[in-house]
Motif scaffolding. Structure first.
Motif, PDB file in Angstrom:
ATOM      1  N   THR A   1     -28.055  26.605 -25.426  1.00  0.00           N
ATOM      2  CA  THR A   1     -28.064  28.003 -25.503  1.00  0.00           C
ATOM      3  C   THR A   1     -27.224  28.644 -26.301  1.00  0.00           C
ATOM      4  O   THR A   1     -27.275  30.032 -26.528  1.00  0.00           O
ATOM      5  N   ALA A   2     -26.156  27.935 -27.051  1.00  0.00           N
ATOM      6  CA  ALA A   2     -25.390  28.623 -27.847  1.00  0.00           C
ATOM      7  C   ALA A   2     -24.754  27.728 -28.747  1.00  0.00           C
ATOM      8  O   ALA A   2     -24.371  26.434 -28.424  1.00  0.00           O
ATOM      9  N   ILE A   3     -24.174  28.158 -29.882  1.00  0.00           N
ATOM     10  CA  ILE A   3     -23.515  27.231 -30.740  1.00  0.00           C
ATOM     11  C   ILE A   3     -22.114  28.142 -31.221  1.00  0.00           C
ATOM     12  O   ILE A   3     -22.159  29.149 -31.307  1.00  0.00           O
ATOM     13  N   ASP A   4     -21.130  27.022 -31.251  1.00  0.00           N
ATOM     14  CA  ASP A   4     -19.699  27.807 -31.540  1.00  0.00           C
ATOM     15  C   ASP A   4     -19.233  26.917 -32.620  1.00  0.00           C
ATOM     16  O   ASP A   4     -18.722  26.105 -32.691  1.00  0.00           O
ATOM     17  N   PRO A   5     -19.678  27.688 -34.062  1.00  0.00           N
ATOM     18  CA  PRO A   5     -19.208  26.907 -35.155  1.00  0.00           C
ATOM     19  C   PRO A   5     -17.645  26.648 -35.400  1.00  0.00           C
ATOM     20  O   PRO A   5     -17.242  25.526 -35.859  1.00  0.00           O
ATOM     21  N   ALA A   6     -16.795  27.913 -34.925  1.00  0.00           N
ATOM     22  CA  ALA A   6     -15.179  27.277 -35.092  1.00  0.00           C
ATOM     23  C   ALA A   6     -14.910  26.190 -34.208  1.00  0.00           C
ATOM     24  O   ALA A   6     -14.155  25.424 -34.495  1.00  0.00           O
TER      25      ALA A   6
ATOM     26  N   ARG B   1     -37.576  29.188 -35.966  1.00  0.00           N
ATOM     27  CA  ARG B   1     -36.717  29.565 -34.901  1.00  0.00           C
ATOM     28  C   ARG B   1     -35.480  29.888 -35.524  1.00  0.00           C
ATOM     29  O   ARG B   1     -34.534  28.758 -35.989  1.00  0.00           O
ATOM     30  N   ILE B   2     -34.951  30.758 -35.488  1.00  0.00           N
ATOM     31  CA  ILE B   2     -33.674  31.197 -35.860  1.00  0.00           C
ATOM     32  C   ILE B   2     -32.591  31.963 -35.094  1.00  0.00           C
ATOM     33  O   ILE B   2     -31.410  32.034 -35.436  1.00  0.00           O
ATOM     34  N   ARG B   3     -32.891  32.238 -33.904  1.00  0.00           N
ATOM     35  CA  ARG B   3     -32.348  33.148 -33.201  1.00  0.00           C
ATOM     36  C   ARG B   3     -31.013  32.183 -32.470  1.00  0.00           C
ATOM     37  O   ARG B   3     -29.988  32.931 -32.650  1.00  0.00           O
TER      38      ARG B   3
ATOM     39  N   ALA C   1     -28.930  32.599 -35.346  1.00  0.00           N
ATOM     40  CA  ALA C   1     -28.355  34.029 -35.859  1.00  0.00           C
ATOM     41  C   ALA C   1     -27.352  34.470 -34.918  1.00  0.00           C
ATOM     42  O   ALA C   1     -26.448  35.169 -34.991  1.00  0.00           O
ATOM     43  N   ASP C   2     -27.413  34.022 -33.703  1.00  0.00           N
ATOM     44  CA  ASP C   2     -26.618  34.486 -32.436  1.00  0.00           C
ATOM     45  C   ASP C   2     -25.221  33.924 -32.883  1.00  0.00           C
ATOM     46  O   ASP C   2     -24.330  34.366 -32.371  1.00  0.00           O
ATOM     47  N   ALA C   3     -25.110  32.604 -33.487  1.00  0.00           N
ATOM     48  CA  ALA C   3     -23.779  32.168 -33.920  1.00  0.00           C
ATOM     49  C   ALA C   3     -23.215  32.697 -35.102  1.00  0.00           C
ATOM     50  O   ALA C   3     -22.169  32.161 -35.670  1.00  0.00           O
ATOM     51  N   GLY C   4     -23.967  33.679 -35.855  1.00  0.00           N
ATOM     52  CA  GLY C   4     -23.244  34.380 -36.844  1.00  0.00           C
ATOM     53  C   GLY C   4     -23.816  33.779 -38.001  1.00  0.00           C
ATOM     54  O   GLY C   4     -23.018  33.769 -39.131  1.00  0.00           O
ATOM     55  N   ILE C   5     -24.586  32.617 -38.023  1.00  0.00           N
ATOM     56  CA  ILE C   5     -25.159  31.890 -39.225  1.00  0.00           C
ATOM     57  C   ILE C   5     -26.129  32.815 -39.783  1.00  0.00           C
ATOM     58  O   ILE C   5     -27.066  33.301 -39.479  1.00  0.00           O
TER      59      ILE C   5
ATOM     60  N   VAL D   1     -30.873  30.164 -43.719  1.00  0.00           N
ATOM     61  CA  VAL D   1     -30.836  29.923 -44.974  1.00  0.00           C
ATOM     62  C   VAL D   1     -29.801  28.766 -45.286  1.00  0.00           C
ATOM     63  O   VAL D   1     -28.614  28.604 -44.705  1.00  0.00           O
ATOM     64  N   VAL D   2     -30.056  28.015 -46.286  1.00  0.00           N
ATOM     65  CA  VAL D   2     -29.416  26.730 -46.566  1.00  0.00           C
ATOM     66  C   VAL D   2     -29.150  26.854 -48.151  1.00  0.00           C
ATOM     67  O   VAL D   2     -30.082  27.480 -48.878  1.00  0.00           O
ATOM     68  N   ASP D   3     -28.118  25.865 -48.700  1.00  0.00           N
ATOM     69  CA  ASP D   3     -27.849  25.865 -49.972  1.00  0.00           C
ATOM     70  C   ASP D   3     -28.599  24.449 -50.404  1.00  0.00           C
ATOM     71  O   ASP D   3     -29.315  23.887 -49.775  1.00  0.00           O
ATOM     72  N   ASP D   4     -28.246  24.318 -51.713  1.00  0.00           N
ATOM     73  CA  ASP D   4     -28.824  22.806 -52.262  1.00  0.00           C
ATOM     74  C   ASP D   4     -28.540  21.600 -51.529  1.00  0.00           C
ATOM     75  O   ASP D   4     -29.303  20.805 -51.515  1.00  0.00           O
TER      76      ASP D   4
END
Length: 383
Positions: free
Chosen positions: A82-87, A242-244, A247-251, A258-261
């Motif tokens: 239900t949520a991601i906390d990257p920090a 599925r991005i919500r 996106a909700d985690a500020g990604i 969006v990803v890099d190489d």
């Protein structure tokens, strides 16, 4: 014990990555979290299971217990993150925060639902996982009349599969020919004719205005005021990444995550893979790009930073009634050049300077794949 590397999703992307990772890091703590039951199946099989006579259980390739043993991983099935906390390097499941060392989002895509009027609109089905397929199959009586909304890749594959399985199939789409976003008209017509000979009825240049229950059937009314009586309605108008959660985690997200190489997102130690990602402005919801990306990401996660390469990778459309192969061109101004005689047609998409950017083959011409692939530019070549 260190926090496990965590993969969200047990679809083709998530399981392929787990397997690739295990080859390189057999002892790495690994956790998979999935909203499904955890049994592994090959998702592309969903659109060809009827003619093969397979029910939902028949699609399972690795039961959950076997998968856990093979991957030497913890699998949390029927769980929603239900949520991601990257920090904090943690994900929330059932109100509990679970730590991760690195996180991979392999969350896939959701079906697009059209706003359709009528008291039977809620009965419209879609097939995006094995449980959807089980529900759909349970409603199909022998000889049932099926309305498929959408003449794109999934809609055409289901039309072929269901018609070959003895069902009366009607396909409706606002476009003028099937696969209009992937094929020039001549090849789209060849596909239309091939499926037509299998028994598929086409309602092109029209949309569904309403679905209403009439006795034991459903009456579909179309935008051209025509009507059809059917038993089951399948929506196949496309998928949306599925991005919500990200996106909700500020990604950072656009159409996809969006990803890099290196397939890393904008958050530290968070990566993404599969149908949910956007690479250099493009979505890549196909099997071969996932395979390429998975190998590169597994190497990166195992300690060897590796950029993901996406060479030209043609897509096989599962329509035996008219074999079709397409290497989709990028969204660049240009035109198709078509040669051959239907259904055996070859088409090359060239930009305004005459550079070939994509190709499509139908019928017997699909055997010429090897001649065209070397001419194509890479989908994405990292710097």
């Amino acid at each position: 014990m260190s926090a496990p590397l965590t993969i969200l999703g047990s679809g083709h992307a998530g399981i392929t990555l787990a397997r690739d990772l295990r080859k390189l890091a057999p002892d790495l703590p690994l956790r998979l979290i999935t909203r499904e039951d955890g049994h592994y199946y090959y998702k592309p099989d969903l659109s060809k299971a009827f003619a093969a006579g397979k029910d939902a259980d028949g699609l399972i390739k690795n039961p959950l217990e076997q998968l856990v043993e093979q991957l030497k991983a913890e699998v949390l099935a029927r769980k929603d993150v239900t949520a991601i906390d990257p920090a904090a390097h943690a994900v929330q499941v059932d109100g509990q925060w679970l730590p991760y060392s690195k996180l991979v989002l392999a969350t896939g895509a959701d079906v697009i639902r059209l706003p359709i009027a009528g008291d039977a609109a809620a009965e419209m089905l879609s097939v995006n996982d094995r449980e959807d397929y089980a529900r759909f199959r349970s409603l199909l009586q022998p000889g049932a009349r099926v309305l498929i909304i959408g003449a794109g890749l999934i809609g055409c594959e289901f039309a072929n599969d269901l018609a070959a399985g003895g069902y009366a199939v009607r396909v409706v789409d606002i476009a003028g020919w099937p696969l209009n976003r992937l094929l020039p008209e001549a090849q789209g017509r060849a596909l239309q004719d091939g499926l037509g000979k299998l028994g598929v009825t086409w309602q092109l240049g029209a949309s569904v205005a309403s679905l209403d229950r009439v006795g034991g059937a459903i009456e579909a009314r179309f935008s051209d005021d025509s009507r059809a009586t059917v038993d089951v309605v399948l929506s196949a108008v496309g998928l949306r990444p599925r991005i919500r959660l990200a996106a909700d985690a500020g990604i950072a997200c656009k159409a996809g995550i969006v990803v890099d190489d290196h397939l890393q997102t904008s958050a530290p130690d968070v990566y993404a893979l599969g149908d949910c990602i956007e690479v250099n402005g493009r979505l890549l919801p196909y099997i071969l790009p996932i395979a390429n990306a998975s190998r590169a990401l597994a190497a990166t996660l195992a300690g060897t930073p590796t950029k993901a390469r996406f060479p030209a990778m043609p897509v096989i459309v599962k329509t035996p009634a008219c074999p079709t192969l397409v290497n989709p061109p990028p969204p660049v101004a240009g035109s198709w050049e078509v040669t051959g005689t239907a259904p055996d047609l070859e088409a090359v998409y060239k930009d305004e300077a005459g550079k070939p950017l994509g190709f499509a083959l139908t019928g017997a011409a699909t055997s010429k794949r090897g001649q065209y692939v070397p001419l194509m530019p890479a989908i994405h070549e990292p710097a």
